[in-house]
Design a protein around this motif. Structure first.
Motif, PDB file in Angstrom:
ATOM      1  N   ARG A  38       0.830  -1.201   0.000  1.00 52.30           N
ATOM      2  CA  ARG A  38       0.000   0.000   0.000  1.00 52.30           C
ATOM      3  C   ARG A  38       0.861   1.245   0.000  1.00 52.30           C
ATOM      4  O   ARG A  38       2.012   1.234   0.448  1.00 52.30           O
ATOM      5  CB  ARG A  38      -0.938  -0.001   1.206  1.00 52.30           C
ATOM      6  N   GLN A  39       0.261   2.309  -0.504  1.00 54.14           N
ATOM      7  CA  GLN A  39       0.954   3.593  -0.540  1.00 54.14           C
ATOM      8  C   GLN A  39      -0.034   4.689  -0.212  1.00 54.14           C
ATOM      9  O   GLN A  39      -1.022   4.889  -0.939  1.00 54.14           O
ATOM     10  CB  GLN A  39       1.585   3.843  -1.905  1.00 54.14           C
ATOM     11  N   ALA A  40       0.223   5.359   0.891  1.00 55.86           N
ATOM     12  CA  ALA A  40      -0.595   6.495   1.298  1.00 55.86           C
ATOM     13  C   ALA A  40       0.008   7.768   0.717  1.00 55.86           C
ATOM     14  O   ALA A  40       1.198   7.815   0.401  1.00 55.86           O
ATOM     15  CB  ALA A  40      -0.647   6.571   2.817  1.00 55.86           C
ATOM     16  N   LYS A  43       3.718   9.170   1.270  1.00 55.08           N
ATOM     17  CA  LYS A  43       4.503   8.129   1.933  1.00 55.08           C
ATOM     18  C   LYS A  43       5.039   7.127   0.914  1.00 55.08           C
ATOM     19  O   LYS A  43       4.541   7.021  -0.200  1.00 55.08           O
ATOM     20  CB  LYS A  43       3.654   7.401   2.975  1.00 55.08           C
ATOM     21  N   ARG A  45       5.795   3.373  -0.605  1.00 54.14           N
ATOM     22  CA  ARG A  45       5.046   2.132  -0.694  1.00 54.14           C
ATOM     23  C   ARG A  45       5.595   1.146   0.341  1.00 54.14           C
ATOM     24  O   ARG A  45       6.805   1.049   0.530  1.00 54.14           O
ATOM     25  CB  ARG A  45       5.144   1.546  -2.096  1.00 54.14           C
ATOM     26  N   GLU A  89      -5.772   5.008   9.418  1.00 54.03           N
ATOM     27  CA  GLU A  89      -4.378   4.918   8.944  1.00 54.03           C
ATOM     28  C   GLU A  89      -4.171   3.799   7.929  1.00 54.03           C
ATOM     29  O   GLU A  89      -3.085   3.679   7.358  1.00 54.03           O
ATOM     30  CB  GLU A  89      -3.415   4.748  10.124  1.00 54.03           C
ATOM     31  N   THR A  91      -5.896   3.819   5.248  1.00 52.43           N
ATOM     32  CA  THR A  91      -6.248   4.486   3.995  1.00 52.43           C
ATOM     33  C   THR A  91      -5.035   4.583   3.083  1.00 52.43           C
ATOM     34  O   THR A  91      -3.987   5.093   3.474  1.00 52.43           O
ATOM     35  CB  THR A  91      -6.814   5.883   4.269  1.00 52.43           C
ATOM     36  N   ALA A  92      -5.169   4.072   1.862  1.00 49.72           N
ATOM     37  CA  ALA A  92      -4.060   4.050   0.910  1.00 49.72           C
ATOM     38  C   ALA A  92      -4.544   3.440  -0.398  1.00 49.72           C
ATOM     39  O   ALA A  92      -5.652   2.895  -0.465  1.00 49.72           O
ATOM     40  CB  ALA A  92      -2.897   3.219   1.453  1.00 49.72           C
ATOM     41  N   TYR A  94      -3.953   0.304  -2.541  1.00 47.04           N
ATOM     42  CA  TYR A  94      -3.443  -1.041  -2.305  1.00 47.04           C
ATOM     43  C   TYR A  94      -3.098  -1.694  -3.642  1.00 47.04           C
ATOM     44  O   TYR A  94      -3.902  -1.677  -4.576  1.00 47.04           O
ATOM     45  CB  TYR A  94      -4.477  -1.870  -1.553  1.00 47.04           C
ATOM     46  N   GLN A 121      -8.127   1.808  -4.505  1.00 49.18           N
ATOM     47  CA  GLN A 121      -8.175   2.745  -3.378  1.00 49.18           C
ATOM     48  C   GLN A 121      -8.984   2.170  -2.227  1.00 49.18           C
ATOM     49  O   GLN A 121     -10.106   1.680  -2.423  1.00 49.18           O
ATOM     50  CB  GLN A 121      -8.795   4.074  -3.826  1.00 49.18           C
ATOM     51  N   THR A 123     -10.326   3.617   1.433  1.00 46.87           N
ATOM     52  CA  THR A 123     -10.476   4.803   2.270  1.00 46.87           C
ATOM     53  C   THR A 123     -11.277   4.432   3.508  1.00 46.87           C
ATOM     54  O   THR A 123     -12.387   3.906   3.395  1.00 46.87           O
ATOM     55  CB  THR A 123     -11.185   5.931   1.520  1.00 46.87           C
TER      56      THR A 123
END
Length: 126
Positions: A38-40, A43, A45, A89, A91-92, A94, A121, A123
Motif C-alpha cells: 500500500r501507498q498512502a 509516503k 510504498r 491509517e 487508507t491508501a 493497495y 483505493q 479509504t
C-alpha cells in the motif's frame, strides 16, 4: 507477460471490513509468490502481507497483524486480502504484486517484486 488486476477497494467506516481480490494471468500462478502493498499520500510504498507460492507461508507487517489475512486460491489464479477492524491509517492505494518464486523462499520487500497491478483505493473514514 504477467497481468494483475485488483478489485474490492472502496470507502468504509472505522472498524469495518473489506476484501481485496487480485486476479493473475499470463503464467502458471502456483509458481509465483504474491503480495499486497500500500501507498498512502506522501509516503513510500510499504509491504502489507505476502504469501509463498503454495500458500503455506505468510508475512504480515506489524501494523496489520491480527486484522488482515492474506490467502490464495491456486485453482482460481487469485490472491485475496481480508481486512477487518479497519482504521483511518489503513487508507491508501493497495497494490497486488508478484514474483516468480516456486520454492519455499518468498519475497517480503517492495523492491523484490517484479510485476504490479494498477492499484485499488481503500479509504477508511473516522
Amino acid at each position: 507477460q504477467v497481468q494483475l488486476v485488483e478489485s474490492g477497494g472502496g470507502l468504509v467506516q472505522t472498524g469495518g471490513s473489506l476484501r481485496l481480490s487480485c486476479a493473475f494471468s499470463g503464467r502458471t500462478f502456483s509458481n509465483y509468490a504474491m503480495g499486497w502493498f500500500r501507498q498512502a499520500p506522501g509516503k513510500e510504498r510499504e509491504s502489507v502481507a505476502t504469501i509463498d507460492s503454495s500458500g503455506d507461508s505468510t508475512f504480515y507487517t506489524d501494523s496489520v497483524k491480527g486484522r488482515f489475512t492474506i490467502s490464495r486460491d491456486n485453482a482460481k489464479y487469485s490472491v485475496y486480502l481480508q481486512m477487518n477492524s479497519l482504521k483511518p491509517e489503513d487508507t491508501a492505494v493497495y497494490y497486488c504484486a508478484t514474483r516468480y518464486a516456486p520454492g519455499r523462499w518468498y519475497p517480503t520487500e517492495v523492491h523484490e517484486y517484479r510485476d504490479w497491478g494498477q492499484g485499488t483505493q481503500v479509504t477508511v473514514s473516522s
